[in-house]
Structure formats: structure tokens, C-alpha cells
Design a protein around this motif. Sequence first.
Motif, PDB file in Angstrom:
ATOM      1  N   GLY A 139       0.680  -1.151   0.031  1.00 44.23           N
ATOM      2  CA  GLY A 139       0.050   0.061  -0.193  1.00 44.23           C
ATOM      3  C   GLY A 139       0.783   1.170  -0.164  1.00 44.23           C
ATOM      4  N   ILE A 140       2.063   1.240   0.777  1.00 39.82           N
ATOM      5  CA  ILE A 140       2.809   2.320   0.819  1.00 39.82           C
ATOM      6  C   ILE A 140       3.583   2.557  -0.420  1.00 39.82           C
ATOM      7  N   VAL A 141       3.592   1.648  -1.378  1.00 34.45           N
ATOM      8  CA  VAL A 141       4.156   1.654  -2.670  1.00 34.45           C
ATOM      9  C   VAL A 141       3.298   2.203  -3.674  1.00 34.45           C
ATOM     10  N   GLN A 142       2.018   1.683  -3.586  1.00 32.97           N
ATOM     11  CA  GLN A 142       1.146   2.474  -4.394  1.00 32.97           C
ATOM     12  C   GLN A 142       0.639   3.810  -4.040  1.00 32.97           C
ATOM     13  N   SER A 143       0.999   4.216  -3.035  1.00 28.76           N
ATOM     14  CA  SER A 143       0.487   5.601  -2.378  1.00 28.76           C
ATOM     15  C   SER A 143       1.700   6.530  -3.007  1.00 28.76           C
ATOM     16  N   GLY A 144       2.610   5.988  -3.541  1.00 28.96           N
ATOM     17  CA  GLY A 144       3.873   6.900  -3.842  1.00 28.96           C
ATOM     18  C   GLY A 144       4.222   6.805  -5.375  1.00 28.96           C
ATOM     19  N   THR A 145       3.324   5.927  -6.075  1.00 29.81           N
ATOM     20  CA  THR A 145       3.522   5.552  -7.524  1.00 29.81           C
ATOM     21  C   THR A 145       2.874   6.698  -8.370  1.00 29.81           C
ATOM     22  N   ALA A 146       3.842   6.898  -9.419  1.00 35.23           N
ATOM     23  CA  ALA A 146       3.344   8.016 -10.490  1.00 35.23           C
ATOM     24  C   ALA A 146       4.153   7.171 -11.626  1.00 35.23           C
ATOM     25  N   GLY A 147       3.228   6.886 -12.404  1.00 34.11           N
ATOM     26  CA  GLY A 147       3.844   6.049 -13.814  1.00 34.11           C
ATOM     27  C   GLY A 147       4.658   4.897 -13.295  1.00 34.11           C
ATOM     28  N   ASP A 148       6.020   4.957 -13.848  1.00 36.48           N
ATOM     29  CA  ASP A 148       6.848   3.916 -13.372  1.00 36.48           C
ATOM     30  C   ASP A 148       7.697   4.009 -12.263  1.00 36.48           C
ATOM     31  N   THR A 149       7.531   5.083 -11.632  1.00 38.14           N
ATOM     32  CA  THR A 149       8.371   5.601 -10.481  1.00 38.14           C
ATOM     33  C   THR A 149       7.552   5.682  -9.176  1.00 38.14           C
ATOM     34  N   VAL A 150       8.458   5.275  -8.196  1.00 37.54           N
ATOM     35  CA  VAL A 150       7.823   5.222  -6.778  1.00 37.54           C
ATOM     36  C   VAL A 150       8.315   6.626  -5.814  1.00 37.54           C
ATOM     37  N   HIS A 151       7.956   7.640  -5.699  1.00 33.35           N
ATOM     38  CA  HIS A 151       8.344   8.757  -4.821  1.00 33.35           C
ATOM     39  C   HIS A 151       8.186   8.518  -3.301  1.00 33.35           C
ATOM     40  N   LEU A 152       9.268   8.342  -2.900  1.00 34.83           N
ATOM     41  CA  LEU A 152       9.142   8.363  -1.284  1.00 34.83           C
ATOM     42  C   LEU A 152      10.088   9.038  -0.608  1.00 34.83           C
ATOM     43  N   SER A 153       9.737   9.284   0.856  1.00 36.51           N
ATOM     44  CA  SER A 153      10.711   9.934   1.575  1.00 36.51           C
ATOM     45  C   SER A 153      11.771   9.195   1.978  1.00 36.51           C
ATOM     46  N   PRO A 154      12.988   9.582   2.182  1.00 38.76           N
ATOM     47  CA  PRO A 154      14.194   8.845   2.657  1.00 38.76           C
ATOM     48  C   PRO A 154      14.185   8.797   4.053  1.00 38.76           C
ATOM     49  N   ALA A 155      13.088   9.274   4.792  1.00 38.44           N
ATOM     50  CA  ALA A 155      13.015   9.155   6.276  1.00 38.44           C
ATOM     51  C   ALA A 155      13.210   7.617   6.718  1.00 38.44           C
ATOM     52  N   TYR A 156      13.624   7.542   8.011  1.00 32.51           N
ATOM     53  CA  TYR A 156      13.823   6.070   8.543  1.00 32.51           C
ATOM     54  C   TYR A 156      12.317   5.374   9.018  1.00 32.51           C
ATOM     55  N   VAL A 157      12.393   4.195   8.587  1.00 29.38           N
ATOM     56  CA  VAL A 157      11.142   3.225   9.209  1.00 29.38           C
ATOM     57  C   VAL A 157      11.898   2.072   9.907  1.00 29.38           C
ATOM     58  N   GLN A 158      11.003   1.440  10.633  1.00 28.40           N
ATOM     59  CA  GLN A 158      11.192   0.495  11.385  1.00 28.40           C
ATOM     60  C   GLN A 158      10.242  -0.550  11.259  1.00 28.40           C
ATOM     61  N   PRO A 159       9.888  -1.313  10.014  1.00 34.03           N
ATOM     62  CA  PRO A 159       8.590  -2.063  10.084  1.00 34.03           C
ATOM     63  C   PRO A 159       8.704  -3.256  10.841  1.00 34.03           C
ATOM     64  N   ILE A 160       7.565  -3.824  11.346  1.00 35.44           N
ATOM     65  CA  ILE A 160       7.159  -5.021  12.217  1.00 35.44           C
ATOM     66  C   ILE A 160       6.528  -5.968  11.321  1.00 35.44           C
ATOM     67  N   ALA A 161       6.698  -7.029  11.672  1.00 28.97           N
ATOM     68  CA  ALA A 161       5.686  -8.151  11.009  1.00 28.97           C
ATOM     69  C   ALA A 161       4.582  -8.434  11.707  1.00 28.97           C
ATOM     70  N   SER A 162       3.482  -8.646  11.305  1.00 33.12           N
ATOM     71  CA  SER A 162       2.266  -8.844  12.100  1.00 33.12           C
ATOM     72  C   SER A 162       2.285  -9.862  13.020  1.00 33.12           C
ATOM     73  N   ASP A 163       3.056 -10.986  12.801  1.00 28.39           N
ATOM     74  CA  ASP A 163       3.295 -11.947  13.956  1.00 28.39           C
ATOM     75  C   ASP A 163       3.749 -11.563  15.198  1.00 28.39           C
ATOM     76  N   ASP A 164       4.747 -10.486  15.090  1.00 25.17           N
ATOM     77  CA  ASP A 164       5.255  -9.959  16.127  1.00 25.17           C
ATOM     78  C   ASP A 164       4.256  -9.170  16.723  1.00 25.17           C
ATOM     79  N   VAL A 165       3.703  -8.222  15.963  1.00 32.33           N
ATOM     80  CA  VAL A 165       2.761  -7.459  16.525  1.00 32.33           C
ATOM     81  C   VAL A 165       1.734  -8.324  17.598  1.00 32.33           C
ATOM     82  N   VAL A 166       1.190  -9.450  17.084  1.00 27.55           N
ATOM     83  CA  VAL A 166       0.344 -10.217  17.537  1.00 27.55           C
ATOM     84  C   VAL A 166       0.822 -10.744  19.199  1.00 27.55           C
ATOM     85  N   ASP A 167       2.157 -11.001  19.064  1.00 23.44           N
ATOM     86  CA  ASP A 167       2.760 -11.725  20.186  1.00 23.44           C
ATOM     87  C   ASP A 167       2.897 -10.683  21.245  1.00 23.44           C
ATOM     88  N   ASN A 168       3.137  -9.119  20.926  1.00 20.72           N
ATOM     89  CA  ASN A 168       3.036  -8.159  21.740  1.00 20.72           C
ATOM     90  C   ASN A 168       1.836  -7.786  22.239  1.00 20.72           C
TER      91      ASN A 168
END
Length: 250
Positions: A139-168
Motif C-alpha cells: 500500500g505504501i508503494v501504491q501511494s507513492g507511485t506515479a507512472g513507473d516511479t515510486v516517490h518516497l521519503s528517505p526518512a527512517y522506518v522500522q517495520p514490524i511483521a504482524s506476527d510480532d505485533v500479535v505476540d506483543n
Amino acid sequence: MKIVIVGGTGLIGSKTAAHLRQQGHEVIAAAPSTGVNTITGEGLAEALAGASVVVDLANSSSFEDKAALEFFETSGRNLMAAEKAAGVKHHIALSIIGVDRLPDSGYMRAKAVQERIIRESGIPYTIVHSTQFMEFLGGIVQSGTAGDTVHLSPAYVQPIASDDVVDNIAAVATAAPINGVVEISGPERVRLNELVVRYLKAMGDTRKVEADPEARYFGAKLEDGSLVSDNNPRLGRITFEEWFATSTRK
């Protein structure tokens, strides 16, 4: 212990329900499809009768500013009132790291309102702030896509898998309320544009990724610290590569 999971049929909700049932708890998966609606109030009192813990994982179906605000405000007020009447001892809500740093995002503003309703309810609570789920990368990719280019911020992220969310979430649901915030995060901090390059390469997707500091993330401009935590978050164990290897989104 009886635990009601609002949004209990969604990605995190269904996994959390199964996890807690395996631990021997009585779990009610509350959702419109199971006859419980936090917007209309339908089935809410019946579902909460005898419940000790409520886990709110419900999400707005729209990221549009007004719709998101109406959802979280109405759902939150109805849920808190019903919990107070039922004598619920612990309310848990899943929210987002950075919710108070991105006021340009209507969705983030709506989540902040949800949190305020919880804090002012008088019901013991724990709010879980999570980084973005790996499952949302598409979904993040789609939100930043224009034509064949994905425009995204170079800010830091630290994504988490849903299974880790569930455990917590399951761990918080079976612990005492802290009347504060627990932060959870993935194991790797990486720039958003660089992570998406890895994601697209793994997908065999030939779209190009352009680092754009002005690119908006669901309406908000990001800084390096907008979506990550330096407040000793609980770290997940699943890396991006491990998640992708078993992901059904490939």
C-alpha cells in the motif's frame, strides 16, 4: 479470562484471537460480521458482558480525514461507555508510533483523538504504539507511485511483521494495565526508499524508486524521527527477509 477483541476478524485481530485461545482464554471476536458494531452499538453490551479485557484493533475503512475522525471518535466513545457499564478492567488499543508528530495527516489526528478518549475514560488502559506493518508495504508503494516511479521519503522506518505485533498484543492483554504507552518496533531501522527498493526487487517489480524529501506519507511530510522510536521499544524478531520468504503477498 474473557477477552473481547474489537476488530477480531482482521489481520491482527484473527491472529491475536487464535493466540489467546491457545493460552486458554475465552475470546470473543467482535466485528460487524459477528454481530458487534461499535458505531451503531449493536451487540456491544452483550459481547462485553463478563469481560475483563477489551483489545481494540478496529480501523477506519477510509483514510479520508473526516471519515477517519468520525470513525475513531464514535467508536471510541461508544466502546468506552459500554466498557464502563460492563466493568471492564483493562482496555488495550493498537495505535501508531509517531501519532503525535504528524499533525498534517488527518488519519494521525483521528488516532490521537482515539487515544485522548481512552485516557479520559477512567478505565485502566494500555496503548500499544507500533511502527508500520511489513504487510502494508504494498500500500505504501501504491501511494507513492506515479507512472513507473515510486516517490518516497528517505526518512527512517522500522517495520514490524504482524506476527510480532500479535505476540506483543497478547502479552499486553494478559498483563496489568500501565495507564501509559508501550512501543513496539521491527528489528531493523532503514530508510523508507531503500526498504522499498529491496521490496520491489524481491517482488520482481521493475518500478524505480526516487528518494524525495518532500514526498508525503499519507498526507504528512516525514522527518528522520517521525515514524521510529528511540524510547526503548520492544523489538520484534522477524526480519524483512524472513517475513518476505513466508509472505502470501509475494
